[in-house]
Design an enzyme around this catalytic site. Structure first.
Site, PDB file in Angstrom:
ATOM      1  CG  ASP A  13       8.956  -0.650   7.309  1.00 33.14           C
ATOM      2  OD1 ASP A  13       8.595  -1.096   6.193  1.00 33.14           O
ATOM      3  OD2 ASP A  13       8.338   0.245   7.921  1.00 33.14           O
ATOM      4  CE  LYS A  74       6.492  -2.817   0.447  1.00 29.53           C
ATOM      5  NZ  LYS A  74       6.472  -2.373   1.839  1.00 29.53           N
ATOM      6  CD  GLU A 151       4.705  -3.649   5.084  1.00 38.56           C
ATOM      7  OE1 GLU A 151       3.606  -3.085   4.997  1.00 38.56           O
ATOM      8  OE2 GLU A 151       5.559  -3.615   4.183  1.00 38.56           O
ATOM      9  CG  ASP A 174       0.269  -0.251   7.610  1.00 38.34           C
ATOM     10  OD1 ASP A 174       0.383   0.950   7.280  1.00 38.34           O
ATOM     11  OD2 ASP A 174       1.182  -1.071   7.466  1.00 38.34           O
TER      12      ASP A 174
END
Ligand code: AMP
Length: 574
Positions: A13, A74, A151, A174
Site C-alpha cells: 500500500d 504521491k 485501494e 476510505d
C-alpha cells in the site's frame, strides 16, 4: 540471508502519508514491520548531506529541514515535475521508488527471502499517467509489479476473504489524510464485483485538522486581538491541531497547548480547550462534503442505501466519531471496522499477491473491477460549413466492467483526407481541453476518397491493471497501428528508468540497523525546536544523554537512553 531461489510476492500500500508492505502466510495476510518495528512507514524522504533517509526519520526531519524533505509526493505522481532536496532533484517516481525500496528491504529482513514481485495499490481515481508512474517507481526500485489494484478493491478483498460464502452488497468508505474514496461492490459466490467508485481528491483528515486549527486561530484572535500569522506559528498550530483532532476521537474534550507561540509579534503561552461537540460544529461542512461522493457512488451503482449489507471503513480518518455517525445515518447500520483501518488495503494487496502466487487459501477468490473514469478521443464535427474541433467522444465509459475492449469507427470529414489524428483523453467533460491528455497518434495512408467514405476503427482495451492500449486500423485494410503510449507526458522511457536506477544505486541510504537511533535523534531535534523553558531543558538533558551513549557505542546504554528519550518525546507530543 538472501536466497535467490525463494521468492515471494508481496502486497504494497503505497500511501500518501504512510506506506505498508504485507505478505500472505498461513492463509492470512500479514503486515510486516519496518526497521523500527512499526507496520506504518511514513511516505517521506529526506536528504542529509550525501545520506538519504526514508520513513519516520525523514518525516521527523521535515520540521527542522523542510527544504531537504519531501512529503505527500504521491499527489504529484505522473506530473512532470521534480523536487530539489539538498543538491539533487528527484521526480515523484524516484521519491516513491525510495519508499518502495525501503519497504522491500524491511520485508526481506523479516522474511529472509528476496522480494522481487509486488502487487501495488493505487487510489481508484488514479488515471492512466499516475498508474504508469507507479509502475515506473517500482521499476526504479527493482520491483516487478505483478498487478496494480485499486485501494478499495484491495480493502474489499481483505474483507471478502472471510465472506466468500455470503452474498452481499458492500460499500467501502476510505477517508485518508488527503482523499476520500467511495466504492460500491458486490460479493457473490466468491466473486468480488466492483460496481462503482466515486471520490473527492481534495477531502481528507488533513482538512479536519486545518478546520480545528482555524477554530483555534479564531479563539486566539478573540482573546489576544491577533491571530497567529508567522509561518512557524502556523505550522506549530497545524501540528497541534492534528494531534488534538486524533485525541478527540477517544476523548470528549481536549487541550491544545502551545508554549511561547508567536502571536502579534509577542510570545504567548497558548492553552485552549475544545469539546468534541464544539469542534464537530466546525467540521459539519466537511462531513456534509463526504455525503456527495457516497450518494454518487450509490447512484452510479444503481443502488439505494438500504440495499447495502455491509459498510466497510478504511483510512485513518474514518476513526472520527462524526464520520462513523454519518456512515451509520446514511446506511442505517453500524459500519464494520474489524480489520485495522490503516492496514486493510495492504492486507488486501497481499491477498491479491497470494492469488498471483497461486496460494491454495485464496483459490476461490475472483475480482472484477470497473473503469474509474471514462476514456475516449478527440473528434470534430461539421456544423454547416464550420468545423467544430476539440469535442470529446468517450469510448470506454466510467463504470464499465474491466477488462474491456471497445471499438468505434470514425470517418473522414474532408474529401481526399489522407490522415487522421487520434488524440486520446481521459475524463468526464464534453470538451477535450477540460480532460486529461493521454497520448496521440497519426494514422496515415488513408485512401483518397470523398468525405465520410473512409473509416478508421479505433479500439480501446483497458486491462485489470488500469493500463490503456489503443489500436487503430483503417477500415478494410489489414494495417494495424498501436498508439505510441511511450511518448505521453509523464511516462519514463526504459533508458530514463535505467538511469534513475543507477542514480538510486549510488545514493547512500542510512543503514537499517542504526535507523532507530537516527529516527529518535530526528524526532528529538524536531521537538527541541518547538519547546521552550523547562520542557526544552528536560528534553535537552535526555538528548545529551542519548548522544553520549551513541558516542560510547555501548549498545545496552544506547537502547536504554533511546527508550527514555522516546518516552519523553511521546509525553510532550501526546
Ligand atoms: P491514512 O492516509 O489512511 O493513513 O489516514 C491518515 C489520516 O487519518 C490523517 O489525516 C490522520 O490524522 C487521520 N487519523 C489517524 N488516526 C486518527 C484518529 N485516531 N482520529 C482521527 N483521525 C485519525
Amino acid at each position: 540471508m538472501k536466497s535467490v531461489r525463494e521468492k515471494v510476492v508481496v502486497g504494497i500500500d503505497l500511501g500518501t502519508t504512510n506506506s505498508l508492505i504485507a505478505t500472505f502466510s498461513g492463509g492470512q495476510p500479514l503486515v510486516l514491520p519496518n526497521a523500527l518495528g512499526s507496520r506504518l512507514t511514513p511516505s517521506a524522504v529526506s536528504v542529509d548531506g550525501d545520506e538519504v533517509l526514508v520513513g519516520s526519520a525523514a518525516y521527523a526531519r521535515h520540521a527542522t529541514h523542510p527544504n531537504d524533505t519531501a512529503l505527500v509526493f504521491k499527489r504529484d505522481m505522473g506530473a512532470d515535475l521534480t523536487r530539489k532536496l539538498g543538491r539533487r532533484s528527484f521526480s515523484p517516481q524516484e521519491l516513491s521508488a525510495m519508499v518502495l525500496a525501503s519497504l522491500t528491504r524491511d520485508a526481506e529482513a523479516t522474511l529472509g527471502v528476496e522480494v522481487v514481485e509486488a502487487v501495488v495499490t493505487v487510489p481508484a481515481y488514479f488515471g492512466e499517467r499516475q498508474r504508469q508512474a507507479t509502475r515506473d517507481a517500482a521499476a526504479i526500485a527493482g520491483l516487478h509489479v505483478e498487478r496494480i489494484i485499486n485501494e478499495p478493491t484491495a480493502a474489499a478483498m481483505a474483507y471478502g476473504l472471510h465472506e466468500l460464502d455470503r452474498e452481499l452488497k458492500a460499500v467501502v468508505l476510505d477517508l485518508g489524510g488527503g482523499t476520500f474514496d467511495v466504492t460500491v461492490l458486490e460479493i457473490m459466490e466468491g466473486v468480488i464485483e466492483i460496481q462503482s467508485s466515486a471520490g473527492d481528491a481534495r477531502l481528507g483528515g488533513e482538512d479536519f485538522a486545518l478546520a480545528l486549527a482555524a477554530l483555534a486561530s479564531a479563539q486566539l484572535k478573540a482573546k489576544l486581538g491577533h491571530a497567529p500569522t508567522a509561518d512557524t506559528s502556523l505550522a506549530r498550530l497545524r501540528e497541534a491541531a492534528e494531534r488534538a483532532k486524533c485525541r478527540l476521537t477517544e476523548d470528549e474534550e481536549t487541550d491544545l497547548a502551545l508554549p511561547a507561540l508567536e502571536v502579534g509579534g509577542a510570545a504567548h503561552d497558548v492553552a485552549l480547550s475544545f469539546s468534541r461537540p464544539e469542534v464537530e460544529v466546525a467540521w459539519a461542512p466537511l462531513i456534509e462534503r463526504c455525503r456527495h461522493p457516497i450518494l454518487r457512488a450509490l447512484s452510479d451503482a444503481g443502488a439505494r442505501a438500504a440495499d447495502i449489507d455491509e459498510v466497510i471503513l478504511v483510512g485513518g480518518a474514518t476513526r472520527m466519531p462524526c464520520f462513523v455517525r454519518l456512515a451509520s445515518q446514511i446506511f442505517d447500520r453500524l459500519p464494520r471496522r474489524d480489520l485495522p483501518v490503516d492496514e486493510v488495503v495492504a492486507m488486501g494487496a497481499a491477498v491479491q499477491a497470494a492469488l498471483k502466487a497461486g496460494d491454495a487459501a485464496v483459490e476461490d477468490v475472483v475480482v472484477t473491477d470497473v473503469a474509474p473514469f471514462s476514456m475516449g478521443m478527440e473528434t470534430s464535427t461539421l456544423l454547416g460549413q464550420r468545423e467544430v474541433r476539440g469535442l470529446y467522444t468517450p469510448i470506454i465509459e466510467r463504470g464499465t466492467t474491466i477488462p474491456v475492449s471497445r471499438v468505434e469507427r470514425f470517418f473522414t470529414l474532408a474529401s481526399g483526407q489522407r490522415r487522421i489524428d487520434v488524440k486520446v483523453f481521459q475524463g468526464e467533460h464534453s470538451l477535450c481541453k477540460d480532460n486529461t491528455f493521454l497520448g496521440s497518434y497519426q494514422v496515415k495512408g488513408l485512401p483518397p476518397k470523398p468525405a465520410g467514405e473512409v473509416g478508421v476503427d479505433v479500439r480501446f482495451s483497458y486491462d485489470l491493471n488500469g493500463i490503456l492500449e489503443v489500436e487503430m486500423n483503417i477500415a478494410g485494410s489489414d494495417k494495424k497501428e498501436h498508439l505510441v503510449i511511450e511518448e505521453r507526458p509523464g511516462k519514463l522511457s526504459k533508458k530514463q528508468i535505467e538511469r534513475a536506477r543507477e542514480a538510486m544505486a549510488k545514493l547512500k541510504f542510512h543503514p537499517r540497523d542504526t535507523l532507530p537511533n537516527r529516527t529518535a535523534l530526528a524526532r528529538a531535534d524536531a521537538l527541541y525546536v518547538e519547546l521552550t523553558g523547562l520542557a526544552r531543558d528536560e528534553l535537552g538533558a535526555h538528548l545529551a544523554r542519548f548522544r553520549a551513549a551513541l558516542e560510547s557505542q555501548d549498545s545496552a546504554l544506547i537502547d536504554e537512553t533511546r527508550a527514555q528519550l522516546l518516552a519523553v518525546i511521546d509525553a510532550f507530543t501526546r
